[in-house]
Write an enzyme that holds these catalytic residues in place. Structure first.
Site, PDB file in Angstrom:
ATOM      1  N   LEU A  60       0.831  -1.194   0.000  1.00  0.00           N
ATOM      2  CA  LEU A  60       0.000   0.000   0.000  1.00  0.00           C
ATOM      3  C   LEU A  60       0.868   1.247   0.000  1.00  0.00           C
ATOM      4  O   LEU A  60       1.943   1.274   0.599  1.00  0.00           O
ATOM      5  CB  LEU A  60      -0.908   0.015   1.233  1.00  0.00           C
ATOM      6  CG  LEU A  60      -1.859  -1.171   1.415  1.00  0.00           C
ATOM      7  CD1 LEU A  60      -2.750  -0.929   2.626  1.00  0.00           C
ATOM      8  CD2 LEU A  60      -2.696  -1.401   0.170  1.00  0.00           C
ATOM      9  N   SER A  61       0.390   2.282  -0.649  1.00  0.00           N
ATOM     10  CA  SER A  61       1.106   3.549  -0.617  1.00  0.00           C
ATOM     11  C   SER A  61       1.039   4.119   0.800  1.00  0.00           C
ATOM     12  O   SER A  61       0.095   3.841   1.559  1.00  0.00           O
ATOM     13  CB  SER A  61       0.481   4.540  -1.596  1.00  0.00           C
ATOM     14  OG  SER A  61      -0.780   4.977  -1.116  1.00  0.00           O
ATOM     15  N   PRO A  62       2.026   4.919   1.193  1.00  0.00           N
ATOM     16  CA  PRO A  62       1.949   5.562   2.508  1.00  0.00           C
ATOM     17  C   PRO A  62       0.667   6.368   2.699  1.00  0.00           C
ATOM     18  O   PRO A  62       0.128   6.408   3.808  1.00  0.00           O
ATOM     19  CB  PRO A  62       3.186   6.461   2.517  1.00  0.00           C
ATOM     20  CG  PRO A  62       4.159   5.757   1.632  1.00  0.00           C
ATOM     21  CD  PRO A  62       3.320   5.171   0.528  1.00  0.00           C
ATOM     22  N   THR A  64      -2.311   5.668   1.517  1.00  0.00           N
ATOM     23  CA  THR A  64      -3.397   4.745   1.832  1.00  0.00           C
ATOM     24  C   THR A  64      -3.288   4.245   3.256  1.00  0.00           C
ATOM     25  O   THR A  64      -4.283   4.149   3.984  1.00  0.00           O
ATOM     26  CB  THR A  64      -3.385   3.560   0.850  1.00  0.00           C
ATOM     27  OG1 THR A  64      -3.629   4.045  -0.477  1.00  0.00           O
ATOM     28  CG2 THR A  64      -4.457   2.539   1.209  1.00  0.00           C
ATOM     29  N   VAL A  65      -2.068   3.928   3.698  1.00  0.00           N
ATOM     30  CA  VAL A  65      -1.862   3.508   5.083  1.00  0.00           C
ATOM     31  C   VAL A  65      -2.323   4.609   6.036  1.00  0.00           C
ATOM     32  O   VAL A  65      -3.021   4.350   7.027  1.00  0.00           O
ATOM     33  CB  VAL A  65      -0.386   3.146   5.337  1.00  0.00           C
ATOM     34  CG1 VAL A  65      -0.142   2.883   6.815  1.00  0.00           C
ATOM     35  CG2 VAL A  65       0.019   1.935   4.505  1.00  0.00           C
TER      36      VAL A  65
END
Length: 257
Positions: A60-62, A64-65
């Site tokens: 996951l992209s940062p 999205t996290v």
């Protein structure tokens, strides 16, 4: 010559994340993401704000996290469950907030579980429990959980996960299918039923898998069951093909009518 300071890279990453989200990250989440050494989890461009693939799982992209964890709103000492271990990064961030011994992560893929364990150990989060399990069935031996995060899309929270949520807990799920997904936080009402408490913007995650659908399985059995359910009951059936992934086999053979 030594490379760039990871602390500076993490702060730059978080500035980029906040710019892309158009708002600030929840303070506890930002502090945790500024601490976790993402390079122990992501091999290629760990501090770039983008998604990718690694070891047979989605990274996951940062952003999205940050979106998911801000919606989860974790606190110190809360028992947490991450459905979808991924590379272990989200579990590590949660460990910084809740404490590593309070974080549990599960994945249906043995390879993903193994890699997540290795990554967490290398980063200093050995106390996080990572186990192989069907995500839709949760981890009942350790329930109830104060926070449950599902890092996979579904049209509604799986019943077993709802049952494992504490009475004052919160469950976060990417709700929807395909490109039409949004982050939704659920909380139990006075009767124990999950109700939508908050929405936190769009995401695009892979669907939640059940037993037999993990990478390397011979047949993606959800596709077979979806087709049969769709044909039998129709798209707008009350318990249509997207609603109850776990017990389809019983319903299609007539044992759960």
């Amino acid at each position: 010559m030594d490379g760039p300071d990871p602390t500076v890279l993490r702060e730059d990453m978080l500035d980029s994340v906040e710019h892309s989200l158009g708002r600030s990250i929840a303070p506890a989440v930002r502090e945790a993401m500024a601490t976790v050494p993402r390079e122990e989890f992501v091999g290629e461009a760990p501090y770039a704000n983008r998604a990718g693939e690694q070891g047979g799982t989605r990274v996951l992209s940062p952003a999205t996290v940050a979106r998911l964890l801000s919606a989860l709103d974790p606190d110190a000492g809360e028992e947490t469950l991450v459905v979808g271990a991924g590379v272990g990064y989200t579990a590590a961030v949660l460990a910084e907030v809740a404490g590593a011994r309070h974080v549990h992560a599960i994945d249906i893929s043995r390879r993903v579980v193994y890699d997540a364990r290795q990554n967490l150990s290398a980063a200093g989060y050995d106390a996080v429990l990572v186990d192989r399990a069907d995500g839709a069935r949760g981890l009942p031996a350790y329930a109830p959980f104060d926070r449950i995060l599902v890092e996979a899309a579904a049209v509604e929270p799986p019943h077993d996960l709802a049952d494992q949520l504490a009475s004052d807990g919160r469950l976060v799920l990417p709700r929807g299918r395909g490109a039409d997904q949004s982050v939704v936080a659920y909380e139990p009402d006075d009767s124990g039923e999950l109700r939508e408490a908050e929405t936190a913007g769009p995401v695009s995650l892979s669907p939640l898998l059940v037993e037999g659908e993990q990478a390397g399985a011979g047949v993606r059995n959800r596709t077979r069951r979806e087709d049969a359910e769709f044909s039998e009951q129709g798209y707008f059936a009350k318990t249509g093909w997207e609603q109850e992934w776990i017990d389809w086999d019983d319903r299609l053979t007539g044992t759960d009518r």
